[in-house]
Design a protein around this motif. Structure first.
Motif, PDB file in Angstrom:
ATOM      1  N   MET A 124       0.826  -1.215   0.000  1.00 55.83           N
ATOM      2  CA  MET A 124       0.000   0.000   0.000  1.00 55.83           C
ATOM      3  C   MET A 124       0.859   1.263   0.000  1.00 55.83           C
ATOM      4  SD  MET A 124      -3.075  -0.862  -0.379  1.00 55.83           S
ATOM      5  CE  MET A 124      -3.838   0.745  -0.285  1.00 55.83           C
ATOM      6  N   ALA A 125       1.837   1.325   0.886  1.00 55.32           N
ATOM      7  CA  ALA A 125       2.665   2.534   0.962  1.00 55.32           C
ATOM      8  C   ALA A 125       3.532   2.670  -0.290  1.00 55.32           C
ATOM      9  CB  ALA A 125       3.539   2.490   2.209  1.00 55.32           C
ATOM     10  N   GLU A 181       9.734  -5.120  -5.798  1.00 53.32           N
ATOM     11  CA  GLU A 181       8.791  -5.868  -4.965  1.00 53.32           C
ATOM     12  C   GLU A 181       9.241  -7.343  -4.866  1.00 53.32           C
ATOM     13  OE1 GLU A 181       5.970  -5.604  -2.998  1.00 53.32           O
ATOM     14  OE2 GLU A 181       6.115  -7.785  -2.981  1.00 53.32           O
ATOM     15  N   LYS A 182       9.149  -7.844  -3.651  1.00 56.53           N
ATOM     16  CA  LYS A 182       9.561  -9.228  -3.389  1.00 56.53           C
ATOM     17  C   LYS A 182       8.604 -10.233  -4.027  1.00 56.53           C
ATOM     18  CE  LYS A 182       8.742 -10.731   0.892  1.00 56.53           C
ATOM     19  NZ  LYS A 182       8.872 -11.159   2.298  1.00 56.53           N
ATOM     20  N   SER A 208       0.387  -8.282  -3.690  1.00 58.55           N
ATOM     21  CA  SER A 208       1.432  -8.400  -2.661  1.00 58.55           C
ATOM     22  C   SER A 208       1.038  -7.610  -1.416  1.00 58.55           C
ATOM     23  CB  SER A 208       2.753  -7.859  -3.197  1.00 58.55           C
ATOM     24  OG  SER A 208       2.689  -6.455  -3.338  1.00 58.55           O
ATOM     25  N   ALA A 262       0.069  -6.843   2.752  1.00 61.46           N
ATOM     26  CA  ALA A 262      -0.995  -7.214   3.688  1.00 61.46           C
ATOM     27  C   ALA A 262      -2.379  -7.134   3.051  1.00 61.46           C
ATOM     28  CB  ALA A 262      -0.924  -6.308   4.921  1.00 61.46           C
ATOM     29  N   ALA A 293     -12.988  -3.225   4.452  1.00 64.62           N
ATOM     30  CA  ALA A 293     -13.201  -1.846   4.925  1.00 64.62           C
ATOM     31  C   ALA A 293     -11.923  -1.055   4.765  1.00 64.62           C
ATOM     32  CB  ALA A 293     -13.612  -1.846   6.398  1.00 64.62           C
ATOM     33  N   ASN A 308     -10.034   1.460   6.702  1.00 63.20           N
ATOM     34  CA  ASN A 308     -10.155   1.758   8.135  1.00 63.20           C
ATOM     35  C   ASN A 308      -9.815   3.185   8.520  1.00 63.20           C
ATOM     36  OD1 ASN A 308     -11.038  -0.745   8.756  1.00 63.20           O
ATOM     37  ND2 ASN A 308      -9.165  -1.470   9.740  1.00 63.20           N
ATOM     38  N   ILE A 354      14.944  -7.184  -1.750  1.00 62.13           N
ATOM     39  CA  ILE A 354      16.029  -6.270  -1.364  1.00 62.13           C
ATOM     40  C   ILE A 354      16.592  -6.763  -0.029  1.00 62.13           C
ATOM     41  CG2 ILE A 354      16.568  -3.897  -0.630  1.00 62.13           C
ATOM     42  CD1 ILE A 354      16.149  -4.196  -3.683  1.00 62.13           C
ATOM     43  N   ALA A 411       8.376  -1.668   3.129  1.00 56.20           N
ATOM     44  CA  ALA A 411       8.441  -3.138   3.033  1.00 56.20           C
ATOM     45  C   ALA A 411       7.591  -3.878   4.061  1.00 56.20           C
ATOM     46  CB  ALA A 411       9.906  -3.578   3.111  1.00 56.20           C
ATOM     47  N   TYR A 429      -1.132 -11.325  10.911  1.00 53.85           N
ATOM     48  CA  TYR A 429      -0.482 -10.431   9.951  1.00 53.85           C
ATOM     49  C   TYR A 429       0.087 -11.274   8.824  1.00 53.85           C
ATOM     50  CZ  TYR A 429       0.709  -5.711   8.734  1.00 53.85           C
ATOM     51  OH  TYR A 429       0.721  -4.490   8.115  1.00 53.85           O
ATOM     52  N   SER A 481      11.681  -6.575   6.852  1.00 58.11           N
ATOM     53  CA  SER A 481      12.691  -5.863   6.050  1.00 58.11           C
ATOM     54  C   SER A 481      12.570  -4.357   6.270  1.00 58.11           C
ATOM     55  CB  SER A 481      12.495  -6.142   4.552  1.00 58.11           C
ATOM     56  OG  SER A 481      12.726  -7.490   4.258  1.00 58.11           O
ATOM     57  N   SER A 484       1.623   0.584  10.980  1.00 55.34           N
ATOM     58  CA  SER A 484       0.484   1.190  10.286  1.00 55.34           C
ATOM     59  C   SER A 484      -0.863   0.775  10.853  1.00 55.34           C
ATOM     60  CB  SER A 484       0.503   0.806   8.800  1.00 55.34           C
ATOM     61  OG  SER A 484       0.089  -0.534   8.616  1.00 55.34           O
ATOM     62  N   ASP A 536       4.010   0.714   7.265  1.00 56.00           N
ATOM     63  CA  ASP A 536       4.505  -0.019   8.430  1.00 56.00           C
ATOM     64  C   ASP A 536       5.923   0.388   8.819  1.00 56.00           C
ATOM     65  OD1 ASP A 536       2.405  -1.647   9.314  1.00 56.00           O
ATOM     66  OD2 ASP A 536       2.744  -3.091   7.695  1.00 56.00           O
ATOM     67  N   SER A 568      -4.725   0.871   5.553  1.00 57.01           N
ATOM     68  CA  SER A 568      -4.380   0.794   4.127  1.00 57.01           C
ATOM     69  C   SER A 568      -4.356   2.178   3.483  1.00 57.01           C
ATOM     70  CB  SER A 568      -5.378  -0.112   3.403  1.00 57.01           C
ATOM     71  OG  SER A 568      -6.700   0.387   3.528  1.00 57.01           O
TER      72      SER A 568
HETATM   73  C1  LIG Z   1      -4.962  -9.227   8.422  1.00 57.50           C
HETATM   74  C2  LIG Z   1      -4.968  -7.775   8.132  1.00 57.50           C
HETATM   75  C3  LIG Z   1      -6.163  -7.103   8.076  1.00 57.50           C
HETATM   76  C4  LIG Z   1      -6.183  -5.757   7.784  1.00 57.50           C
HETATM   77  N1  LIG Z   1      -7.394  -5.152   7.684  1.00 57.50           N
HETATM   78  C5  LIG Z   1      -7.447  -3.876   7.264  1.00 57.50           C
HETATM   79  C6  LIG Z   1      -8.710  -3.292   6.987  1.00 57.50           C
HETATM   80  O1  LIG Z   1      -9.756  -3.910   7.135  1.00 57.50           O
HETATM   81  N2  LIG Z   1      -8.716  -2.013   6.530  1.00 57.50           N
HETATM   82  C7  LIG Z   1      -7.586  -1.289   6.338  1.00 57.50           C
HETATM   83  O2  LIG Z   1      -7.674  -0.149   5.893  1.00 57.50           O
HETATM   84  N3  LIG Z   1      -6.380  -1.826   6.610  1.00 57.50           N
HETATM   85  C8  LIG Z   1      -6.274  -3.100   7.060  1.00 57.50           C
HETATM   86  N4  LIG Z   1      -5.065  -3.679   7.303  1.00 57.50           N
HETATM   87  C9  LIG Z   1      -3.860  -2.830   7.310  1.00 57.50           C
HETATM   88  C10 LIG Z   1      -3.218  -2.615   5.964  1.00 57.50           C
HETATM   89  O3  LIG Z   1      -3.236  -3.786   5.242  1.00 57.50           O
HETATM   90  C11 LIG Z   1      -1.784  -2.122   6.200  1.00 57.50           C
HETATM   91  O4  LIG Z   1      -1.863  -0.984   7.013  1.00 57.50           O
HETATM   92  C12 LIG Z   1      -1.047  -1.752   4.935  1.00 57.50           C
HETATM   93  O5  LIG Z   1      -1.072  -2.796   4.009  1.00 57.50           O
HETATM   94  C13 LIG Z   1       0.397  -1.381   5.249  1.00 57.50           C
HETATM   95  O6  LIG Z   1       1.020  -0.957   4.085  1.00 57.50           O
HETATM   96  P1  LIG Z   1       2.582  -1.205   3.825  1.00 57.50           P
HETATM   97  O7  LIG Z   1       2.866  -0.760   2.441  1.00 57.50           O
HETATM   98  O8  LIG Z   1       3.368  -0.643   4.933  1.00 57.50           O
HETATM   99  O9  LIG Z   1       2.765  -2.786   3.905  1.00 57.50           O
HETATM  100  P2  LIG Z   1       2.265  -3.869   2.852  1.00 57.50           P
HETATM  101  O10 LIG Z   1       1.019  -3.430   2.210  1.00 57.50           O
HETATM  102  O11 LIG Z   1       2.260  -5.163   3.566  1.00 57.50           O
HETATM  103  O12 LIG Z   1       3.389  -3.863   1.738  1.00 57.50           O
HETATM  104  C14 LIG Z   1       4.727  -4.243   1.978  1.00 57.50           C
HETATM  105  C15 LIG Z   1       5.303  -4.747   0.659  1.00 57.50           C
HETATM  106  O13 LIG Z   1       6.716  -4.879   0.741  1.00 57.50           O
HETATM  107  C16 LIG Z   1       7.116  -6.082   0.089  1.00 57.50           C
HETATM  108  N5  LIG Z   1       8.415  -6.462   0.667  1.00 57.50           N
HETATM  109  C17 LIG Z   1       8.657  -6.870   1.936  1.00 57.50           C
HETATM  110  N6  LIG Z   1       9.966  -7.063   2.113  1.00 57.50           N
HETATM  111  C18 LIG Z   1      10.562  -6.773   0.934  1.00 57.50           C
HETATM  112  C19 LIG Z   1      11.914  -6.790   0.503  1.00 57.50           C
HETATM  113  N7  LIG Z   1      12.902  -7.116   1.338  1.00 57.50           N
HETATM  114  N8  LIG Z   1      12.181  -6.469  -0.790  1.00 57.50           N
HETATM  115  C20 LIG Z   1      11.175  -6.115  -1.645  1.00 57.50           C
HETATM  116  N9  LIG Z   1       9.881  -6.084  -1.274  1.00 57.50           N
HETATM  117  C21 LIG Z   1       9.587  -6.394   0.004  1.00 57.50           C
HETATM  118  C22 LIG Z   1       5.989  -7.039   0.407  1.00 57.50           C
HETATM  119  O14 LIG Z   1       5.957  -8.126  -0.473  1.00 57.50           O
HETATM  120  C23 LIG Z   1       4.775  -6.117   0.283  1.00 57.50           C
HETATM  121  O15 LIG Z   1       4.266  -6.088  -1.023  1.00 57.50           O
HETATM  122  C24 LIG Z   1      -4.985  -5.040   7.584  1.00 57.50           C
HETATM  123  C25 LIG Z   1      -3.767  -5.714   7.651  1.00 57.50           C
HETATM  124  C26 LIG Z   1      -3.758  -7.076   7.910  1.00 57.50           C
HETATM  125  C27 LIG Z   1      -2.461  -7.805   7.945  1.00 57.50           C
END
Ligand SMILES: Cc1cc2nc3c(=O)[nH]c(=O)nc-3n(C[C@H](O)[C@H](O)[C@H](O)COP(=O)(O)OP(=O)(O)OC[C@H]3O[C@@H](n4cnc5c(N)ncnc54)[C@H](O)[C@@H]3O)c2cc1C
Length: 619
Positions: free
Chosen positions: A20-21, A42-43, A49, A51, A58, A60, A158, A196, A217, A224, A371, A409, A419
């Protein structure tokens, strides 16, 4: 020695992680940096990919400012309350004031949003949540990123960040490997945005054996986001603030829609409201925080844990009443179908129809993230117009390493982004990264071939360890010279579980246990030098584990530093069982010295900016 191809890519903005981020960052970097070269690595595959891979039901975090439903200040107060006072209000406010525009874009891009038939507004699930048909959520945001980036690299993990060799503490890019071809990738970049994801599987999960991998989760969130910055000496904050979730048992199905929309409630095995029973006891531990509304999540967990320890379990969600309404019954099931299909399967396998049987709840193993409803992560600069001097050093969301940015995160101190807020924070980080480049802060970065070659040797060493070490095995799979990623992972999880406040001890720890935990983690680190990987997939597992182990060390150091129990229900310091506002109403910040591997920790004031602003306005 196998010869592996090396690919070089030079770019302006490198986004690590396309969740998402990361998709938000990639999209926004193009908006501000029309002529810049933008790469996202992206991994997995960004279409599915992170969460949100499976979908969500929803969004949130949505203020609804256009209808005056909520204001950013309200969200800051909400997050502060839920986190027992400990948030970076500048970051929270900054995210909240921009999040609605993000959600409106999702709507324009075709994300099916549920509407309130009477008002025409987005259908609220709760004060902050709006309901979506979110199975396609991730492909939609991925498309925006794909259209914005010069190139998206999928299937590249990475493993390390590169550092500039002309100026100390400045970023130079990142390196990794393709998990399918084994090729080595060097990304020399003027700025890097780490996005990540969080960290699961650092504590032993409840689901072991055949259930292993079933965690709340995302199981592929391997820390990472923390290990990459920690390794280059970036400061981290609130890493002790791990989270424990109350969820449907075995499938970890979400409870938000059930509590908020279906108005279901919990009770103990005798049909009693157990939360009331633990009020006096909790008040004794945390004082007036128990009287806050809504009750902070950790304190509700605390009542759950106390009740089960006192023999009142199992704890149930009362669904039988709500499910009599056919509309609510449909919502209850659809909630899983768009997000956690596994929970429906678990219920089917256990003969649970929530219309007739109240399903069981459980508290999960701890997770680390920045997050969701908790705020572990990197210590970043806030926005210029809001942040006090301690929280500001030039560029929004820049870590304490120059040119290194974070979002989602990755970023600590700003919980409840979820998200939409993570995507928004990616946008904020990318805007600042482009400005950093425009301000000529990334001039004359030098990354030598030697730095890249050295990392290449380090990255592929587990393959060499295996190739050599397997010859010593005379029977079975246990080698005298290397450990496998799964063996290492299980060892890590046990250390964290038993010493750092996991489920084995009912989330209890103390200074002596933490010291022992740190000792064991250090020995694990030594052994991880000898980890063996039989193929590229296992090589990924090896590096995921190394990132988890470094994240775990940081979590343990922070847990030892904070000498109080700030969040009962997430973990307990048995030697300091009370919340101590006099000494610990502050943020914790750590730095690991990349040369010595030693952590130093400090307290940094927590400023309640929102209310101070209002007081000033009133006076
Ligand atoms: C079970 C669950 C339920 C949730 N429910 C909700 C909800 O109902 N509503 C809502 O708004 N939010 C919800 N969330 C929260 C939301 O999903 C997260 O806040 C959001 O996805 C965080 O974004 P992010 O980019 O930090 O992480 P992520 O979206 O997880 O993205 C991280 C990315 O980095 C990649 N990555 C990791 N390590 C590496 C590496 N070393 N090299 C290259 N790529 C890498 C991963 O593959 C992934 O694609 C939920 C989360 C979970 C786990």
């Amino acid at each position: 020695m196998v010869k592996r191809k090396t690919y070089f890519e030079d770019c302006d903005v490198l986004v690590v992680g396309g969740g998402m981020a990361g998709t938000g960052a990639t999209f926004e970097a193009r908006h501000w940096g029309r002529d810049l070269k933008i790469i996202c690595v992206e991994k997995a595959n960004i279409d599915r990919s992170g969460a949100v891979a499976q979908g969500l039901y929803a969004i949130n975090c949505y203020m609804g400012m256009q209808w005056d439903e909520n204001q950013p200040e309200d969200h800051v107060r909400y997050a502060r309350n839920d986190l027992m006072g400990m948030v970076r209000e500048d970051l929270g406010y900054d995210m909240a004031r921009h999040v609605d525009s993000t959600v409106h874009m999702f709507d324009e891009w075709g994300l099916p949003m549920m509407k309130n038939e009477k008002t025409g507004r987005y259908l609220r699930e709760g004060k902050w949540q709006i309901m979506i048909h979110g199975e396609s959520y991730k492909p939609i945001v991925a498309e925006a990123a794909k259209k914005s980036a010069d190139k998206i690299y999928n299937r590249i993990m990475i493993t390390h960040l590169l550092m500039d060799e002309t100026k100390e503490n400045r970023i130079g890019g990142a390196v990794g490997f393709n998990m399918r071809t084994g090729d080595y990738y060097v990304f020399r970049a003027k700025t890097v945005i780490v996005a990540a994801g969080g960290a699961s599987h650092i504590f032993k999960p409840r689901a072991v054996g055949e259930g292993m991998g079933r965690t709340w989760y995302a199981p592929w969130s391997n820390g990472s986001a923390y290990a990459l910055p920690i390794a280059v000496g970036a400061k981290m904050t609130q890493m002790e603030n791990r989270i424990v979730l109350c969820r449907f048992k075995d499938g970890y199905g979400p409870v938000g829609a059930y509590f908020l929309h279906l108005k279901t409630y919990t009770q103990n095995a005798n049909g009693e409201n157990y939360e009331k029973k633990w009020y006096d006891h909790t008040k004794e531990m945390v004082g007036e925080y128990i009287d806050h509304h809504p009750t902070p999540t950790c304190l509700r967990n605390h009542a759950f844990i106390k009740e089960t320890m006192a023999g009142g379990g199992p704890i149930h969600m009362v669904t039988k009443e709500a499910f009599q309404d056919p509309h609510l019954e449909t919502v209850g099931w659809e909630n899983f179908l768009g997000m956690t299909v596994g929970q429906a399967v678990v219920w089917a396998s256990q003969n649970i129809d929530p219309k007739y049987t109240n399903p069981e709840l459980t508290t999960s193993e701890p997770y680390v993230m920045g997050s969701h409803a908790t705020c572990s992560g990197a210590w970043v600069s806030g926005p210029e117009d809001l942040s006090p001097p301690e929280y500001f050093w030039g560029y929004n969301r820049m870590l304490t390493v120059e040119g290194l940015f974070g979002a989602g995160d990755t970023v600590g101190g700003s919980a409840h982004k979820f998200s939409s807020g993570s995507f928004t924070e990616g946008r904020l980080a990318a805007k600042a990264a482009v400005k950093y480049i425009e301000d000529q802060k990334a001039k004359d970065i030098k990354v030598s071939d030697k730095q890249c070659e050295d990392f290449k040797k380090i990255i592929y060493k587990p393959l060499e360890n295996y190739t050599v070490g397997r010859n010593e095995i005379t029977g079975g799979t246990v080698s005298p010279s290397y450990i496998s990623p799964i063996q290492g992972l299980q060892r890590l999880q046990r250390i964290m579980d038993e010493y750092v406040g996991g489920i084995a001890t009912n989330y209890m720890t103390n200074e002596n246990m933490l010291k022992r935990g740190l000792e064991l983690l250090e020995w694990l680190q030594e052994d991880l030098e000898n980890i063996g990987a039989e193929d590229y997939h296992q090589l990924m597992r090896a590096w995921e584990l190394k990132h988890r182990a470094l994240t775990s060390q940081c979590v343990t150091e922070h847990t030892m530093f904070r000498k109080e129990t700030r969040w009962p229900g997430y973990y307990y310091r048995g030697d300091h069982l009370k919340l101590d506002d006099e000494n610990w109403h502050c943020l914790t910040v750590s730095r690991r010295d990349p040369k010595t591997g030693k952590f130093t920790l400090e307290k940094i004031p927590v400023y309640h900016i929102v209310d101070e602003k209002e007081k000033k306005r009133a006076s």
